[in-house]
Design a protein around this motif. Structure first.
Motif, mmCIF file in Angstrom:
data_model
loop_
_atom_site.group_PDB
_atom_site.id
_atom_site.type_symbol
_atom_site.label_atom_id
_atom_site.label_comp_id
_atom_site.label_asym_id
_atom_site.label_seq_id
_atom_site.Cartn_x
_atom_site.Cartn_y
_atom_site.Cartn_z
ATOM 1 N N VAL A 51 0.821 -1.251 -0.071
ATOM 2 C CA VAL A 51 0.020 -0.032 0.135
ATOM 3 C C VAL A 51 0.948 1.302 0.036
ATOM 4 O O VAL A 51 0.431 2.228 -0.729
ATOM 5 C CB VAL A 51 -1.046 0.065 1.048
ATOM 6 C CG1 VAL A 51 -1.514 1.203 1.322
ATOM 7 C CG2 VAL A 51 -1.972 -1.210 1.005
ATOM 8 N N SER A 52 1.833 1.295 0.810
ATOM 9 C CA SER A 52 2.795 2.389 0.965
ATOM 10 C C SER A 52 3.559 2.767 -0.443
ATOM 11 O O SER A 52 3.597 3.706 -0.876
ATOM 12 C CB SER A 52 3.899 2.276 2.010
ATOM 13 O OG SER A 52 3.401 2.146 3.243
ATOM 14 N N ALA A 53 3.939 1.597 -1.097
ATOM 15 C CA ALA A 53 4.632 1.713 -2.573
ATOM 16 C C ALA A 53 3.662 2.323 -3.603
ATOM 17 O O ALA A 53 4.054 3.242 -4.112
ATOM 18 C CB ALA A 53 5.145 0.350 -2.772
ATOM 19 N N VAL A 54 2.310 1.972 -3.449
ATOM 20 C CA VAL A 54 1.294 2.355 -4.519
ATOM 21 C C VAL A 54 1.096 4.036 -4.072
ATOM 22 O O VAL A 54 0.974 4.724 -4.954
ATOM 23 C CB VAL A 54 0.224 1.589 -4.513
ATOM 24 C CG1 VAL A 54 -0.980 2.192 -5.218
ATOM 25 C CG2 VAL A 54 0.388 0.071 -4.750
ATOM 26 N N GLY A 55 1.032 4.215 -2.825
ATOM 27 C CA GLY A 55 0.816 5.534 -2.417
ATOM 28 C C GLY A 55 1.936 6.546 -2.516
ATOM 29 O O GLY A 55 1.704 7.676 -3.076
ATOM 30 N N ILE A 56 3.168 6.144 -2.582
ATOM 31 C CA ILE A 56 4.340 7.001 -3.132
ATOM 32 C C ILE A 56 4.138 7.118 -4.601
ATOM 33 O O ILE A 56 4.605 8.385 -4.836
ATOM 34 C CB ILE A 56 5.737 6.308 -2.605
ATOM 35 C CG1 ILE A 56 5.869 6.281 -1.182
ATOM 36 C CG2 ILE A 56 6.891 7.043 -2.955
ATOM 37 C CD1 ILE A 56 6.876 5.626 -0.397
ATOM 38 N N ALA A 57 4.150 5.923 -5.180
ATOM 39 C CA ALA A 57 4.194 5.982 -6.774
ATOM 40 C C ALA A 57 2.933 7.106 -7.157
ATOM 41 O O ALA A 57 3.124 7.887 -8.107
ATOM 42 C CB ALA A 57 3.858 4.771 -7.281
ATOM 43 N N THR A 58 1.624 7.047 -6.361
ATOM 44 C CA THR A 58 0.732 7.849 -6.824
ATOM 45 C C THR A 58 1.049 9.438 -6.438
ATOM 46 O O THR A 58 0.870 10.435 -7.279
ATOM 47 C CB THR A 58 -0.645 7.597 -6.109
ATOM 48 O OG1 THR A 58 -0.876 6.291 -6.403
ATOM 49 C CG2 THR A 58 -1.693 8.682 -6.601
#
Length: 293
Positions: A65-72
């Protein structure tokens, strides 16, 4: 080669990739985000190492979830990284963006400030976004990229754009170097609690400068005629026209962009120090994943 050397190489390559991303993004918030992300990864590895399946599974999902959030959050920078990798421009990834903007000795700065002064006296609302680095703002980051102008900055042009009968007045203008690139630009508005009490223009200015690190935004209030300057999500207000000019001149003259270079250097020194400590510890401790030949 011993298995533990592969483990160390894996850690070293991971840290290098993290550092590369931070170098490209060059944002103070990104440094803190990646520190937190690395802590999550480390906690996940320790949980898996010491047989804590439930905690390991939870941290695994949290990392995703954190990786997706940072990428977004940094989608434009991620897109730029992928584009450069796709074109094979590896050297460009390690080339820092040169400071750029309006020369404080150039009359363009006077034109902007003079137009803001007149807009303030007539209580004409205005929103002026000024780029500050050689890496141009990707207009895909805006809610609406606006209408292309590509004209030399002038006091008359800026005043005419924000004239309330002009169809281009509703929105922001983008200034790059000495040219007005576009008008009627709309920004994504932040949902942060501290931003909600602001008017639309001030909210837009704080939102865009909090999202993008290579710009400042000048705001003229339509209700009061007050002048404000937004930088990295912070507002400096109310300002007189002379105070605005001094702030902009000092900003572009001194290059006071609060670069993350220091943060990255400090981050790399810490990684180096902690890496040495880790190697020393691994050399003296018999951990399960280290098998000596």
């Amino acid at each position: 080669m011993p298995d533990w050397l592969f483990k160390i190489a894996d850690i070293a390559l991971t840290l290098f990739l993290v550092y590369l991303v931070l170098f490209v993004v060059r944002d103070r918030v990104a440094v803190r985000l990646m520190r937190g992300f690395l802590l999550l990864v480390l906690a996940h590895q320790l949980a898996a190492l010491y047989g804590l399946p439930y905690l390991s599974a939870l941290l695994d999902k949290l990392i995703l979830v954190s990786a997706v959030g940072i990428a977004t959050l940094y989608q434009s920078q991620v897109r730029r990284i992928l584009e450069k990798l796709g074109r094979g421009e590896f050297i460009d990834l390690l080339t820092p963006s040169e400071a750029r903007g309006i020369n404080p000795e150039n009359e363009v700065l006077d034109r902007i400030v003079d137009s803001v002064k007149d807009l303030s006296q007539s209580r004409t609302g205005a929103l002026i976004l000024i780029e500050t680095t050689s890496t141009p703002i990707d207009q895909k980051d805006f809610l609406r990229p606006g209408v292309p102008i590509d004209a030399e900055v002038s006091k008359e042009l800026l005043k005419s754009i924000f004239y309330d009968k002009n169809p281009l007045h509703d929105g922001a203008v983008l200034i790059r170097d000495t040219r007005v690139i576009a008008a009627r630009i709309l920004f994504h508005l932040s949902e942060k609690t501290g931003f909600r009490q602001l008017g639309t223009r001030h909210l837009a200015a704080r939102s865009v400068t909090a999202q993008l690190d290579n710009c400042v935004c000048v705001i003229v209030s339509e209700e009061t005629g007050s002048i404000s300057l937004a930088k990295r999500g912070e507002l400096n207000r109310p300002l007189t026209s002379s105070e605005l000019r001094e702030l902009l001149a000092d900003y572009f003259k001194s290059g006071d962009r609060e670069s993350v270079t220091t943060s990255l250097s400090d981050f790399s020194r810490r990684l180096k120090s902690q890496g040495k400590d880790l190697l020393t510890s691994l050399a003296h401790l018999k951990l399960p994943f280290i098998k000596k030949d």
